[in-house]
Scaffold this motif. Structure first.
Motif, short mmCIF file in Angstrom:
data_model
loop_
_atom_site.label_atom_id
_atom_site.label_comp_id
_atom_site.label_asym_id
_atom_site.label_seq_id
_atom_site.Cartn_x
_atom_site.Cartn_y
_atom_site.Cartn_z
N GLY A 80 50.24 35.16 42.60
CA GLY A 80 51.29 36.05 42.75
C GLY A 80 50.78 37.34 42.07
O GLY A 80 50.64 37.47 40.45
N MET A 81 50.58 38.68 42.23
CA MET A 81 50.43 40.31 41.56
C MET A 81 50.63 41.08 42.31
O MET A 81 51.31 41.55 43.30
CB MET A 81 48.76 40.14 41.49
N SER A 82 52.09 41.85 41.45
CA SER A 82 53.10 43.02 42.14
C SER A 82 52.03 44.12 42.49
O SER A 82 50.56 44.14 41.49
CB SER A 82 53.46 43.44 40.54
N TYR A 83 51.66 45.25 43.25
CA TYR A 83 51.10 45.97 43.73
C TYR A 83 50.54 46.34 42.63
O TYR A 83 49.55 47.41 42.27
CB TYR A 83 52.24 47.23 44.44
N SER A 84 51.06 47.02 41.38
CA SER A 84 50.86 47.61 39.79
C SER A 84 48.95 46.85 39.57
O SER A 84 48.24 47.33 39.12
CB SER A 84 51.43 48.37 39.25
N ALA A 85 49.62 45.66 39.24
CA ALA A 85 48.65 44.64 38.44
C ALA A 85 47.62 44.69 39.86
O ALA A 85 46.25 44.58 38.91
CB ALA A 85 48.84 42.90 38.55
N VAL A 86 47.32 44.77 40.21
CA VAL A 86 46.30 44.37 41.88
C VAL A 86 45.64 45.95 41.91
O VAL A 86 44.47 45.81 41.54
CB VAL A 86 46.71 44.60 42.86
N LYS A 87 46.01 46.76 41.39
CA LYS A 87 45.95 48.13 41.19
C LYS A 87 45.16 48.69 40.21
O LYS A 87 43.75 48.87 39.96
CB LYS A 87 46.22 49.59 41.35
N ALA A 88 45.10 47.96 38.88
CA ALA A 88 44.59 47.67 37.45
C ALA A 88 43.50 47.12 36.93
O ALA A 88 42.68 47.09 36.93
CB ALA A 88 45.63 47.85 36.41
N ILE A 89 43.98 44.96 38.20
CA ILE A 89 43.02 44.77 37.48
C ILE A 89 42.31 43.89 38.63
O ILE A 89 41.70 42.35 38.83
CB ILE A 89 42.95 43.76 36.50
N GLY A 90 43.15 43.84 40.34
CA GLY A 90 42.41 42.70 41.29
C GLY A 90 41.75 42.81 41.78
O GLY A 90 40.83 41.70 41.30
N VAL A 91 40.55 43.88 41.63
CA VAL A 91 39.05 43.58 41.80
C VAL A 91 37.73 43.36 40.74
O VAL A 91 37.52 42.24 40.62
CB VAL A 91 38.19 44.80 42.11
N PRO A 92 38.03 43.21 39.67
CA PRO A 92 37.12 42.98 38.78
C PRO A 92 37.32 41.61 38.64
O PRO A 92 37.15 40.48 37.98
CB PRO A 92 37.51 43.90 37.44
N PHE A 93 38.99 41.14 38.52
CA PHE A 93 39.57 40.21 38.30
C PHE A 93 38.79 38.88 39.07
O PHE A 93 38.75 38.33 38.98
CB PHE A 93 40.95 39.66 38.36
#
Length: 309
Positions: A97-110
């Motif tokens: 689970g990720m917060s909205y901000s976390a997805v914006k910052a690292i979602g795609v590269p992760f």
């Protein structure tokens, strides 16, 4: 003792809405499903479903059992995958689970690195407002979550990851045509749009006393990032958040941001898991990867924050 097969049948009935559809999905006779359901209802001494002309709807007790059953079945599947892998191979399902901000910052590269380096992991990523992520974790729907200001509760195993400063964002005619800091007391006189967080209101900022003041003065409370962004652009009010939270609108120049002082406001991101859920080879690998991406995002400046822990 609860029968695992009965729980599987029960979950199928809930999720398919009728005995007939659950029967077709499981390839098990509807009469057998009905028999096992009757045994469950007798065991708990209350009905688990309301029988309706077009299907079956779980009662309050049924919804509660459904939450428990999904967590039990998921934990059993993870244990089986982990124990069958004698060589410590990184494989099996892992949900994050990720917060909205976390997805914006690292979602795609992760996600990209999981696909590249751990092809045998079945990753499930859930994006939510941080206040919604906590109940999702409690219901055992995710293995771990990046959540702001996790409550101090022994049911959670939580480690602080970073601390983010909060700013006031809005149109210049609302918050002032300046990037100079704004004092907290002055902020209370503005038309505040607050991110509504329900049982996890602490996800907005660490200080609950200050949060209560904000809630008391808020013009609007919303659970939609898109609605908040649209309202800010329309000049309906201002919001308190991180620069990352409204990064797109800030880069477009449709809104501006001012630091908050006297006092400065911040929130802390935690990597949180249920303390009762044992780690697997796969979940440990994904946890390490998550932390590495957070550290890289902060070091590169993509995530305006300070690492902690």
């Amino acid at each position: 003792m609860l029968d695992t097969r009965q729980l599987q049948y029960f979950v199928a009935i809930v999720e398919h809405g009728s005995l007939a559809r659950a029967s077709a999905h499981l390839n098990v006779a509807a009469s057998a499903l009905s028999h096992h359901l009757a045994q469950l209802e007798a065991r708990f001494g209350q009905p688990l479903f309301e029988r309706k002309p077009r299907g079956m709807e779980p009662t309050a007790a049924g919804r509660r059992l459904h939450e428990h059953a999904r967590g039990i079945l998921r934990a059993m599947a993870s244990a089986e995958t982990d124990m069958m892998d004698h060589e410590g191979k990184v494989s099996g399902p892992v949900s994050v689970g990720m917060s909205y901000s976390a997805v914006k910052a690292i979602g795609v590269p992760f996600i990209a690195q999981v696909v590249r380096d751990f092809p045998a992991v079945q990753l499930a990523l859930t994006e939510s407002l941080s206040g919604v992520a906590l109940p999702t974790l409690m219901a055992s729907e995710v293995d771990m979550a990046l959540i702001y200001n996790t409550p101090d509760d022994p049911m959670f195993s939580s480690e602080p990851v970073l601390e983010e400063p909060l700013v006031c964002v809005g149109r210049p005619e609302i918050i002032g045509d300046t990037t100079a800091p704004i004092q907290f007391n002055a902020l209370l006189d503005l038309p505040i749009i607050l991110l509504r967080q329900g049982i996890s209101a602490r996800a907005i900022l660490d200080d609950t006393a200050l949060l209560k003041k904000l809630e008391a003065r808020a013009r609007l409370q919303m659970n939609s990032v898109q609605a908040i962004a649209g309202s800010l652009v329309a000049g309906l009010g201002c919001a308190i958040g991180t620069r990352l939270f409204m990064q797109d609108e800030l880069e477009r120049g449709t809104i501006t941001a001012r630091p908050i002082v006297a006092p400065e406001l911040s929130r802390t991101l935690h990597l949180t898991r249920l303390a009762s859920r044992p780690a697997t080879f796969a979940s440990e690998a994904i946890r390490a990867l998550l932390l590495a991406h957070v550290r890289e995002a902060v070091a590169s400046g993509r995530w305006e924050a300070q690492l902690v822990g």
